[in-house]
Write a protein that holds these residues in place. Structure first.
Motif, PDB file in Angstrom:
ATOM      1  N   LYS A 132      54.905  28.288  26.448  1.00  0.00           N
ATOM      2  CA  LYS A 132      54.546  27.430  27.596  1.00  0.00           C
ATOM      3  C   LYS A 132      55.013  28.147  28.885  1.00  0.00           C
ATOM      4  O   LYS A 132      55.003  29.363  28.922  1.00  0.00           O
ATOM      5  CB  LYS A 132      55.175  26.038  27.446  1.00  0.00           C
ATOM      6  CG  LYS A 132      54.909  25.403  26.061  1.00  0.00           C
ATOM      7  CD  LYS A 132      55.555  24.047  25.946  1.00  0.00           C
ATOM      8  CE  LYS A 132      55.577  23.574  24.515  1.00  0.00           C
ATOM      9  NZ  LYS A 132      54.692  22.458  24.265  1.00  0.00           N
ATOM     10  N   HIS A 174      44.457  24.481  24.811  1.00  0.00           N
ATOM     11  CA  HIS A 174      45.733  23.800  24.516  1.00  0.00           C
ATOM     12  C   HIS A 174      45.737  22.430  25.198  1.00  0.00           C
ATOM     13  O   HIS A 174      45.246  22.268  26.312  1.00  0.00           O
ATOM     14  CB  HIS A 174      46.908  24.644  25.006  1.00  0.00           C
ATOM     15  CG  HIS A 174      48.220  24.146  24.495  1.00  0.00           C
ATOM     16  ND1 HIS A 174      48.903  23.110  25.099  1.00  0.00           N
ATOM     17  CD2 HIS A 174      48.957  24.506  23.418  1.00  0.00           C
ATOM     18  CE1 HIS A 174      50.020  22.877  24.408  1.00  0.00           C
ATOM     19  NE2 HIS A 174      50.071  23.703  23.380  1.00  0.00           N
ATOM     20  N   GLU A 213      47.967  20.825  26.703  1.00  0.00           N
ATOM     21  CA  GLU A 213      48.608  20.734  28.027  1.00  0.00           C
ATOM     22  C   GLU A 213      47.639  21.213  29.112  1.00  0.00           C
ATOM     23  O   GLU A 213      47.678  20.726  30.240  1.00  0.00           O
ATOM     24  CB  GLU A 213      49.933  21.515  28.033  1.00  0.00           C
ATOM     25  CG  GLU A 213      51.004  20.755  27.248  1.00  0.00           C
ATOM     26  CD  GLU A 213      52.154  21.591  26.728  1.00  0.00           C
ATOM     27  OE1 GLU A 213      52.308  22.763  27.125  1.00  0.00           O
ATOM     28  OE2 GLU A 213      52.918  21.064  25.896  1.00  0.00           O
ATOM     29  N   ILE A 263      53.050  16.803  20.190  1.00  0.00           N
ATOM     30  CA  ILE A 263      53.450  18.006  20.937  1.00  0.00           C
ATOM     31  C   ILE A 263      54.600  17.695  21.892  1.00  0.00           C
ATOM     32  O   ILE A 263      54.466  16.842  22.773  1.00  0.00           O
ATOM     33  CB  ILE A 263      52.252  18.591  21.709  1.00  0.00           C
ATOM     34  CG1 ILE A 263      51.190  19.026  20.702  1.00  0.00           C
ATOM     35  CG2 ILE A 263      52.688  19.756  22.586  1.00  0.00           C
ATOM     36  CD1 ILE A 263      49.960  19.591  21.322  1.00  0.00           C
ATOM     37  N   GLY A 264      55.721  18.364  21.671  1.00  0.00           N
ATOM     38  CA  GLY A 264      56.882  18.215  22.544  1.00  0.00           C
ATOM     39  C   GLY A 264      57.531  16.844  22.488  1.00  0.00           C
ATOM     40  O   GLY A 264      58.328  16.496  23.357  1.00  0.00           O
ATOM     41  N   GLY A 278      53.000  20.889  16.518  1.00  0.00           N
ATOM     42  CA  GLY A 278      53.481  19.588  17.008  1.00  0.00           C
ATOM     43  C   GLY A 278      54.890  19.351  16.508  1.00  0.00           C
ATOM     44  O   GLY A 278      55.074  18.957  15.363  1.00  0.00           O
ATOM     45  N   LEU A 291      51.893  26.603  14.710  1.00  0.00           N
ATOM     46  CA  LEU A 291      51.940  26.936  16.139  1.00  0.00           C
ATOM     47  C   LEU A 291      53.129  26.172  16.704  1.00  0.00           C
ATOM     48  O   LEU A 291      53.163  24.942  16.663  1.00  0.00           O
ATOM     49  CB  LEU A 291      50.625  26.539  16.828  1.00  0.00           C
ATOM     50  CG  LEU A 291      50.544  26.738  18.343  1.00  0.00           C
ATOM     51  CD1 LEU A 291      50.927  28.149  18.767  1.00  0.00           C
ATOM     52  CD2 LEU A 291      49.111  26.448  18.838  1.00  0.00           C
ATOM     53  N   ASN A 322      58.388  24.460  21.668  1.00  0.00           N
ATOM     54  CA  ASN A 322      59.789  24.536  22.105  1.00  0.00           C
ATOM     55  C   ASN A 322      60.686  25.310  21.142  1.00  0.00           C
ATOM     56  O   ASN A 322      61.555  26.072  21.584  1.00  0.00           O
ATOM     57  CB  ASN A 322      60.338  23.120  22.310  1.00  0.00           C
ATOM     58  CG  ASN A 322      59.673  22.471  23.521  1.00  0.00           C
ATOM     59  OD1 ASN A 322      59.412  23.148  24.515  1.00  0.00           O
ATOM     60  ND2 ASN A 322      59.367  21.189  23.442  1.00  0.00           N
TER      61      ASN A 322
HETATM   62  C1  PEP Z   1      52.695  23.634  21.510  1.00  0.00           C
HETATM   63  O1  PEP Z   1      53.041  23.835  22.667  1.00  0.00           O
HETATM   64  O2  PEP Z   1      51.635  24.113  21.087  1.00  0.00           O
HETATM   65  C2  PEP Z   1      53.535  22.835  20.640  1.00  0.00           C
HETATM   66  C3  PEP Z   1      53.151  22.583  19.416  1.00  0.00           C
HETATM   67  O3  PEP Z   1      54.714  22.380  21.190  1.00  0.00           O
HETATM   68  P1  PEP Z   1      55.992  21.760  20.421  1.00  0.00           P
HETATM   69  O4  PEP Z   1      56.236  22.610  19.209  1.00  0.00           O
HETATM   70  O5  PEP Z   1      57.088  21.841  21.420  1.00  0.00           O
HETATM   71  O6  PEP Z   1      55.632  20.356  20.044  1.00  0.00           O
END
Ligand code: PEP
Length: 244
Positions: free
Chosen positions: A6, A90, A92, A167-168, A207, A227, A230
């Motif tokens: 990110k 993505h 975001e 996610i996050g 996620g 994927l 953080n």
């Molecule tokens: C991402 O940014 O693709 C993601 C999966 O984030 P996180 O692992 O922080 O949920």
């Protein structure tokens, strides 16, 4: 096993990361690792990964090849840094910058034309899931962003199932939820591109993956990789996930 940093890490922080991360994954020859730092750290990441099998990816790619597109970075510019992957679509980018399913396709094609492997992100919002729309959303995202590719192009993409609510947030999707979503994606791939292409397709889950849940997730036959957002920012934690 892909890491999405990110908007984190300068180039010097990136060099420090690779110095620590490289020895930690030196004995994981049987798995592919991709790290996607911000644009400004791509050079440092490529240098940091030199001589290893760690691939470097961008977090997005411009639709156009060049010209009056302030703030965008083209596929050939990315490729010139030594990057070989890029994220596309993505959540975001969809949430903060208004990216739509329609934008995913030209970005994917731009990546492929520059010899980058696109990791195309799909996934439903919390509202979609609450209202029972997950299947419809995944089918639509596939139809608009991926379905129009040629079979040859499709053979070069990776898909990441990333439910937006996971996610996050610390809320990892259960293996059952992920398996169901991956089956929907593979079914769409089969109906558009045939059995062989659908079986060869790699579908990652993303996620809130962390070292504590990675092993259970990777034990699911439908999950081909992860994927990681953080938890990929810390070399120890990402190495533990890669090893899981
Ligand atoms: C991402 O940014 O693709 C993601 C999966 O984030 P996180 O692992 O922080 O949920």
């Amino acid at each position: 096993m892909a890491g999405n940093w990110k908007m984190n890490k300068t180039s010097s922080e990136t060099s420090e990361y690779f110095a620590e991360f490289r020895p930690l994954v030196a004995d994981t020859e049987d798995r592919e690792i991709v790290i996607c730092p911000p644009f400004t750290a791509l050079d440092a990441a490529v240098k940091g990964a030199l001589g290893t099998r760690i691939a470097i990816g961008a977090q997005n790619v411009a639709r156009a090849k060049a010209g009056a597109y302030t703030s965008e970075v083209s596929g050939s510019m990315l490729r010139a840094t030594g990057a070989t992957y890029t994220l596309v679509g993505h959540s975001e980018c969809r949430k903060h910058f208004g990216e739509t399913d329609e934008v995913v396709l030209p970005r994917t094609i731009a990546a492929l034309e520059s010899d980058l492997t696109p990791i195309i992100c799909v996934g439903e919002s919390p509202e979609d899931r609450a209202s029972g729309q997950t299947e419809m959303v995944l089918t639509r995202q596939f139809a608009k962003g991926i379905g129009p590719l040629t079979p040859a192009q499709f053979g070069r993409v990776v898909i990441a199932y990333e439910p937006v609510w996971a996610i996050g947030t610390g809320k990892t999707a259960t293996p059952e939820v992920i398996t169901e979503a991956h089956r929907i994606i593979r079914r769409e791939a089969r109906s558009r591109f045939g059995d062989e292409a659908a079986e060869a397709l790699r579908i990652l889950y993303g996620g809130s993956v962390n070292p504590g849940n990675a092993k259970t997730l990777m034990a699911q036959p439908e999950i081909d990789g992860l994927l990681v957002g953080n938890a990929s920012l810390d070399p120890q934690s990402f190495a533990a996930i890669v090893k899981a």
